[in-house]
Design a protein around this motif. Structure first.
Motif, PDB file in Angstrom:
ATOM      1  N   ALA A  56       5.148  31.459  13.819  1.00  0.00           N
ATOM      2  CA  ALA A  56       6.583  31.226  13.984  1.00  0.00           C
ATOM      3  C   ALA A  56       6.883  30.388  15.219  1.00  0.00           C
ATOM      4  CB  ALA A  56       7.317  32.559  14.061  1.00  0.00           C
ATOM      5  N   ALA A  57       6.096  30.543  16.274  1.00  0.00           N
ATOM      6  CA  ALA A  57       6.334  29.768  17.497  1.00  0.00           C
ATOM      7  C   ALA A  57       6.174  28.273  17.239  1.00  0.00           C
ATOM      8  CB  ALA A  57       5.379  30.216  18.590  1.00  0.00           C
ATOM      9  N   LEU A  70      11.220  22.729  15.205  1.00  0.00           N
ATOM     10  CA  LEU A  70      12.674  22.648  15.008  1.00  0.00           C
ATOM     11  C   LEU A  70      13.392  22.211  16.289  1.00  0.00           C
ATOM     12  CD1 LEU A  70      13.329  25.795  12.792  1.00  0.00           C
ATOM     13  CD2 LEU A  70      13.447  23.398  12.111  1.00  0.00           C
ATOM     14  N   ALA A  71      12.930  22.700  17.433  1.00  0.00           N
ATOM     15  CA  ALA A  71      13.552  22.316  18.703  1.00  0.00           C
ATOM     16  C   ALA A  71      13.365  20.829  18.979  1.00  0.00           C
ATOM     17  CB  ALA A  71      12.971  23.148  19.847  1.00  0.00           C
ATOM     18  N   PHE A 106       9.324  27.091  15.402  1.00  0.00           N
ATOM     19  CA  PHE A 106      10.472  26.992  16.311  1.00  0.00           C
ATOM     20  C   PHE A 106      10.341  25.779  17.239  1.00  0.00           C
ATOM     21  CE2 PHE A 106      10.919  31.779  15.735  1.00  0.00           C
ATOM     22  CZ  PHE A 106      11.905  31.632  14.769  1.00  0.00           C
ATOM     23  N   LYS A 107       9.130  25.506  17.691  1.00  0.00           N
ATOM     24  CA  LYS A 107       8.907  24.348  18.557  1.00  0.00           C
ATOM     25  C   LYS A 107       9.198  23.057  17.783  1.00  0.00           C
ATOM     26  CE  LYS A 107       5.540  24.630  21.336  1.00  0.00           C
ATOM     27  NZ  LYS A 107       4.206  24.695  21.953  1.00  0.00           N
TER      28      LYS A 107
END
Length: 119
Positions: free
Chosen positions: A38-39, A45-46, A42-43
């Motif tokens: 998941a990290a 997407l950021a 998220f990275k």
């Protein structure tokens, strides 16, 4: 002549049970963990959000305030900012991959050390 098969006695693929017998899946549980942590998602997407917001934001913030209406310089700055975000993503990806590579090297080194000790 060809021989005939009695289809009514054979099990179909859906009727076969993997929990009986010596099939490879008989004693294993399914791995339902996600393929990508998941990290990492998220990275990604950021950085995707930053790739959209940073160049457009820098253009509109500087076109009137810094460059006094010169859209060429503001567009060039927006292109530079897009490249900055891209390079930052590449650096973050490389840093994320370094612990994995170091772990593989340590495993190779420890297995080589055991081979030398056993001789």
């Amino acid at each position: 002549m060809a021989s005939r098969r009695i289809i009514s006695q054979e099990k179909t693929l859906l009727e076969k049970d993997d929990s009986i017998g010596s099939s490879p899946a008989a004693n294993e549980k399914s791995n339902i963990a996600p393929a990508v942590p998941a990290a990492v998602i998220f990275k990604l997407l950021a950085f995707t959000f930053a790739m959209i917001v940073v160049p457009i934001g820098s253009y509109f913030l500087t076109v009137d305030n810094v460059f006094k209406g010169n859209s060429t310089f503001a567009g060039a700055l927006a292109a530079i900012m897009a490249n900055v975000v891209l390079v930052a993503y590449i650096i973050a990806a490389m840093r994320e991959d370094q612990p994995d590579q170091e772990e593989k090297q340590q495993q190779k080194g420890s297995s080589r050390g055991e081979d030398k000790k056993s001789r």
